[in-house]
Write a protein that holds these residues in place. Sequence first.
Motif: not given
Length: 372
Positions: A141-142, A157-160, A182-187, A200-202
């Motif tokens: 992610v970084a 964007l973070p989700h991208e 990946q989502w925890a790191a980005a968001m 897919d993630v919401r």
Amino acid sequence: MSGVGPGPGPGVVVTAPVRVADVGGWTDTWFGSPGRVCHLAVGPGVEVEVELTAPVRSLITEGGRWPAIVALPSTGTPAYGIGPGPAGWAAPTTGGHPLVEHAIGIVLERVALADDVTVSVTVRSEVPPGASLGTSASVVVAVIAAVDAALAGGSLLPHEVAHLAHQVETERVGRQAGVQDQWAAAMGGCGLLAIGPYPDVRHEPIPLSDRTLEELDQRLITVVFGPHDSSLVHAEVINAVVGCSTIEHDRARTALSRLSALAGDAAAALADGSLDQWGEVLVASTEAQRALHPGLVGEAHQVAIDAARRVGAVGWKVNGAGGDGGSLTVLAGPSGSAALRAALRAAGPDWNLLDLRPATGGIRIAGRPPSA
């Protein structure tokens, strides 16, 4: 892609957190979803510095120059150059760190790199490898965010970034990986993820009060036992989940359903600031993980759990996939973590107790250069 792009100039530094207490883990995978995961991002995690430089003379190849240079000081690996392979950046040349190399490549497929510029990427991590805290995902992610910030001004964007990072790990490098890391790191922060259909993630952010953040800072301890390697156990879990005619299949599906439900309970407890209730959810989640496969709660995990229980800890969670090595996050009682810290050090003198704090943000970019 090469041609016209930003020239040499000021670099960027990107940080991304790791995560602990991932209630609902295993339900974010291709075989375990649909499911839900409640994560808590913590730091310090990963730092990536990207500089756009003139070609480094010592790393110029006979046929030209390396478009990118990778440095990983914490591993002791000398800096090395990479470039597009015969299939382009979809299969970059390798220096032995494919996650980093493909993370660079997935951005360089999309943005222009000037012919006289080299992308220098330096990766540092405050978390030891194999700690089951999602560090590899945080690195990817970084790296993606940093290279994108340096070359395209931070267009993603973070989700991208999270989506591309998961693609790197699974499709490009061929690893088994859920989507939560990946989502925890980005968001960052605390989040409840609903997964399905995979990948897919919401994402629903869970706001935490200042008091809750302060309590978490004072009461959470993460202990790392050693590098995580439980591929045999993981294969047995996958076989149980995808099998159609065994008792193990029914047990595994029941455990996954329980883990998914507990993710919602964890999010609700944290949103209410009820840390003792959250601790009970962590314990239930660890037991559901044990029900999924007894080998997912390793011997060291159990020794640490027993030591934590004796000094009044109110919760504990085997992080990540569990198994041999890895880590355990423990929630001390309201009086604080001093007694817990001492008990864990006595139980495992060689264990590594990490000083991790809740990270309210995800990707953070400093020193962003002006867009070309």
